[in-house]
Scaffold this motif. Structure first.
Motif, PDB file in Angstrom:
ATOM      1  N   ALA A 214       0.859  -1.174   0.000  1.00  0.00           N
ATOM      2  CA  ALA A 214       0.000   0.000   0.000  1.00  0.00           C
ATOM      3  C   ALA A 214       0.900   1.230   0.000  1.00  0.00           C
ATOM      4  O   ALA A 214       1.996   1.205   0.557  1.00  0.00           O
ATOM      5  CB  ALA A 214      -0.900  -0.011   1.230  1.00  0.00           C
ATOM      6  N   ALA A 215       0.455   2.304  -0.637  1.00  0.00           N
ATOM      7  CA  ALA A 215       1.286   3.506  -0.772  1.00  0.00           C
ATOM      8  C   ALA A 215       1.784   4.019   0.582  1.00  0.00           C
ATOM      9  O   ALA A 215       2.939   4.395   0.712  1.00  0.00           O
ATOM     10  CB  ALA A 215       0.520   4.584  -1.510  1.00  0.00           C
ATOM     11  N   ALA A 216       0.936   4.009   1.586  1.00  0.00           N
ATOM     12  CA  ALA A 216       1.350   4.506   2.904  1.00  0.00           C
ATOM     13  C   ALA A 216       2.444   3.634   3.501  1.00  0.00           C
ATOM     14  O   ALA A 216       3.394   4.137   4.098  1.00  0.00           O
ATOM     15  CB  ALA A 216       0.153   4.572   3.842  1.00  0.00           C
ATOM     16  N   ASP A 217       2.327   2.303   3.341  1.00  0.00           N
ATOM     17  CA  ASP A 217       3.353   1.396   3.852  1.00  0.00           C
ATOM     18  C   ASP A 217       4.665   1.607   3.112  1.00  0.00           C
ATOM     19  O   ASP A 217       5.732   1.619   3.717  1.00  0.00           O
ATOM     20  CB  ASP A 217       2.924  -0.065   3.702  1.00  0.00           C
ATOM     21  N   TRP A 218       4.584   1.745   1.798  1.00  0.00           N
ATOM     22  CA  TRP A 218       5.774   1.975   0.986  1.00  0.00           C
ATOM     23  C   TRP A 218       6.484   3.235   1.466  1.00  0.00           C
ATOM     24  O   TRP A 218       7.705   3.247   1.668  1.00  0.00           O
ATOM     25  CB  TRP A 218       5.401   2.106  -0.485  1.00  0.00           C
ATOM     26  N   GLU A 219       5.749   4.320   1.669  1.00  0.00           N
ATOM     27  CA  GLU A 219       6.348   5.586   2.108  1.00  0.00           C
ATOM     28  C   GLU A 219       6.975   5.454   3.491  1.00  0.00           C
ATOM     29  O   GLU A 219       8.057   5.989   3.734  1.00  0.00           O
ATOM     30  CB  GLU A 219       5.298   6.693   2.087  1.00  0.00           C
ATOM     31  N   ARG A 220       6.326   4.732   4.389  1.00  0.00           N
ATOM     32  CA  ARG A 220       6.902   4.535   5.734  1.00  0.00           C
ATOM     33  C   ARG A 220       8.223   3.775   5.641  1.00  0.00           C
ATOM     34  O   ARG A 220       9.185   4.104   6.322  1.00  0.00           O
ATOM     35  CB  ARG A 220       5.917   3.794   6.637  1.00  0.00           C
ATOM     36  N   TRP A 221       8.266   2.745   4.802  1.00  0.00           N
ATOM     37  CA  TRP A 221       9.507   1.996   4.624  1.00  0.00           C
ATOM     38  C   TRP A 221      10.590   2.882   4.023  1.00  0.00           C
ATOM     39  O   TRP A 221      11.736   2.851   4.461  1.00  0.00           O
ATOM     40  CB  TRP A 221       9.281   0.766   3.740  1.00  0.00           C
ATOM     41  N   GLU A 222      10.242   3.669   3.012  1.00  0.00           N
ATOM     42  CA  GLU A 222      11.234   4.559   2.394  1.00  0.00           C
ATOM     43  C   GLU A 222      11.806   5.531   3.417  1.00  0.00           C
ATOM     44  O   GLU A 222      13.010   5.743   3.481  1.00  0.00           O
ATOM     45  CB  GLU A 222      10.610   5.327   1.233  1.00  0.00           C
ATOM     46  N   LEU A 223      10.925   6.122   4.225  1.00  0.00           N
ATOM     47  CA  LEU A 223      11.378   7.083   5.231  1.00  0.00           C
ATOM     48  C   LEU A 223      12.242   6.427   6.300  1.00  0.00           C
ATOM     49  O   LEU A 223      13.202   7.021   6.785  1.00  0.00           O
ATOM     50  CB  LEU A 223      10.177   7.780   5.873  1.00  0.00           C
ATOM     51  N   ALA A 224      11.924   5.203   6.668  1.00  0.00           N
ATOM     52  CA  ALA A 224      12.708   4.507   7.685  1.00  0.00           C
ATOM     53  C   ALA A 224      14.062   4.053   7.152  1.00  0.00           C
ATOM     54  O   ALA A 224      15.056   4.065   7.873  1.00  0.00           O
ATOM     55  CB  ALA A 224      11.928   3.302   8.208  1.00  0.00           C
ATOM     56  N   LEU A 225      14.117   3.668   5.884  1.00  0.00           N
ATOM     57  CA  LEU A 225      15.353   3.143   5.301  1.00  0.00           C
ATOM     58  C   LEU A 225      16.312   4.225   4.827  1.00  0.00           C
ATOM     59  O   LEU A 225      17.529   4.008   4.804  1.00  0.00           O
ATOM     60  CB  LEU A 225      15.020   2.214   4.134  1.00  0.00           C
ATOM     61  N   ALA A 226      15.794   5.370   4.438  1.00  0.00           N
ATOM     62  CA  ALA A 226      16.632   6.428   3.860  1.00  0.00           C
ATOM     63  C   ALA A 226      17.798   6.835   4.757  1.00  0.00           C
ATOM     64  O   ALA A 226      18.933   6.921   4.282  1.00  0.00           O
ATOM     65  CB  ALA A 226      15.777   7.645   3.496  1.00  0.00           C
ATOM     66  N   PRO A 227      17.595   7.067   6.061  1.00  0.00           N
ATOM     67  CA  PRO A 227      18.733   7.448   6.909  1.00  0.00           C
ATOM     68  C   PRO A 227      19.788   6.358   7.029  1.00  0.00           C
ATOM     69  O   PRO A 227      20.921   6.624   7.403  1.00  0.00           O
ATOM     70  CB  PRO A 227      18.096   7.734   8.278  1.00  0.00           C
ATOM     71  N   LEU A 228      19.431   5.118   6.722  1.00  0.00           N
ATOM     72  CA  LEU A 228      20.367   3.995   6.783  1.00  0.00           C
ATOM     73  C   LEU A 228      21.162   3.838   5.495  1.00  0.00           C
ATOM     74  O   LEU A 228      22.031   2.973   5.392  1.00  0.00           O
ATOM     75  CB  LEU A 228      19.612   2.696   7.058  1.00  0.00           C
ATOM     76  N   GLY A 229      20.828   4.659   4.494  1.00  0.00           N
ATOM     77  CA  GLY A 229      21.506   4.532   3.210  1.00  0.00           C
ATOM     78  C   GLY A 229      20.955   3.397   2.377  1.00  0.00           C
ATOM     79  O   GLY A 229      21.659   2.830   1.548  1.00  0.00           O
ATOM     80  N   LEU A 230      19.687   3.045   2.592  1.00  0.00           N
ATOM     81  CA  LEU A 230      19.044   1.960   1.872  1.00  0.00           C
ATOM     82  C   LEU A 230      17.765   2.455   1.212  1.00  0.00           C
ATOM     83  O   LEU A 230      17.144   3.404   1.681  1.00  0.00           O
ATOM     84  CB  LEU A 230      18.698   0.811   2.828  1.00  0.00           C
ATOM     85  N   GLY A 231      17.382   1.819   0.132  1.00  0.00           N
ATOM     86  CA  GLY A 231      16.142   2.138  -0.549  1.00  0.00           C
ATOM     87  C   GLY A 231      15.452   0.872  -0.996  1.00  0.00           C
ATOM     88  O   GLY A 231      16.066  -0.183  -1.139  1.00  0.00           O
ATOM     89  N   LEU A 232      14.150   0.961  -1.199  1.00  0.00           N
ATOM     90  CA  LEU A 232      13.366  -0.186  -1.655  1.00  0.00           C
ATOM     91  C   LEU A 232      13.500  -0.378  -3.152  1.00  0.00           C
ATOM     92  O   LEU A 232      13.572   0.583  -3.907  1.00  0.00           O
ATOM     93  CB  LEU A 232      11.886   0.033  -1.334  1.00  0.00           C
ATOM     94  N   VAL A 233      13.522  -1.620  -3.561  1.00  0.00           N
ATOM     95  CA  VAL A 233      13.470  -1.975  -4.973  1.00  0.00           C
ATOM     96  C   VAL A 233      12.166  -2.741  -5.147  1.00  0.00           C
ATOM     97  O   VAL A 233      11.977  -3.785  -4.523  1.00  0.00           O
ATOM     98  CB  VAL A 233      14.671  -2.842  -5.403  1.00  0.00           C
ATOM     99  N   PRO A 234      11.240  -2.226  -5.964  1.00  0.00           N
ATOM    100  CA  PRO A 234       9.933  -2.861  -6.100  1.00  0.00           C
ATOM    101  C   PRO A 234       9.986  -4.172  -6.880  1.00  0.00           C
ATOM    102  O   PRO A 234      10.941  -4.435  -7.610  1.00  0.00           O
ATOM    103  CB  PRO A 234       9.107  -1.823  -6.841  1.00  0.00           C
ATOM    104  N   SER A 235       8.933  -4.961  -6.692  1.00  0.00           N
ATOM    105  CA  SER A 235       8.830  -6.204  -7.450  1.00  0.00           C
ATOM    106  C   SER A 235       8.820  -5.864  -8.931  1.00  0.00           C
ATOM    107  O   SER A 235       8.402  -4.805  -9.339  1.00  0.00           O
ATOM    108  CB  SER A 235       7.574  -6.973  -7.066  1.00  0.00           C
ATOM    109  N   GLY A 236       9.306  -6.749  -9.731  1.00  0.00           N
ATOM    110  CA  GLY A 236       9.377  -6.512 -11.166  1.00  0.00           C
ATOM    111  C   GLY A 236      10.719  -5.972 -11.600  1.00  0.00           C
ATOM    112  O   GLY A 236      11.068  -6.038 -12.763  1.00  0.00           O
TER     113      GLY A 236
END
Length: 127
Positions: free
Chosen positions: A30-52
Motif C-alpha cells: 500500500a502507498a502509505a506502507d511503501w512511504e513509511r519503509w522509504e522514510l525509515a530506510l533512507a537514513p540507513l543509506g538503503l532504498g526499496l526496490v519494487p517487485s518486477g
C-alpha cells in the motif's frame, strides 16, 4: 514534528531505488506502507526496490550510499526465538549469549538467564 529525510536518488545501475515506480508500488505495498519503509530506510543509506525490477519477483533493498567494510547497516530484534535442547543450559533465554553460570527460572525450572535484569525483562513473555 520533525520530518524524515527524503530517499536519496538511486546510485548508477540501480533503477527504481528512490522512486519505486507507481505501478510496482501499488502491487507490492500500500502507498502509505511503501512511504513509511522509504522514510525509515533512507537514513540507513538503503532504498526499496519494487517487485518486477529484481528479475525474479519479490522486493529488495538497494544501497543508496557507500558502506564501510564491517559497518552494521541494519539491526533487528527477533520477534520470537526458541533455545534448542542442546543449548538450554548454556544460553541466556533473553539475549542468547553463552554463559557458564546462568540463573534458572524458579517457575518452570527450564529457562536460564545471564542476569536478574534479563530474567525480569523476559518475564512478561516467559510467564
Amino acid at each position: 514534528a520533525a520530518t524524515a529525510p527524503a530517499v536519496p536518488s538511486a546510485p548508477p545501475g540501480v533503477a527504481g531505488c528512490a522512486d519505486g515506480g507507481a505501478a510496482a508500488k501499488g502491487a507490492a505495498l500500500a502507498a502509505a506502507d511503501w512511504e513509511r519503509w522509504e522514510l525509515a530506510l533512507a537514513p540507513l543509506g538503503l532504498g526499496l526496490v519494487p517487485s518486477g525490477e529484481l528479475g525474479g519477483g519479490g522486493r529488495g533493498l538497494a544501497a543508496t550510499r557507500g558502506f564501510a567494510r564491517g559497518e552494521v547497516i541494519l539491526r533487528a530484534s527477533p520477534t520470537a526465538f526458541v533455545v534448542n535442547d542442546a543449548n538450554l543450559r548454556e544460553c541466556c533465554h533473553h539475549c542468547l549469549a553463552r554463559h557458564r553460570k546462568l540463573l534458572g527460572c524458579s517457575a518452570c525450572g527450564c529457562a536460564r538467564y545471564c542476569s536478574v535484569e534479563h530474567q525480569r525483562a523476559a518475564w512478561p513473555e516467559h510467564k
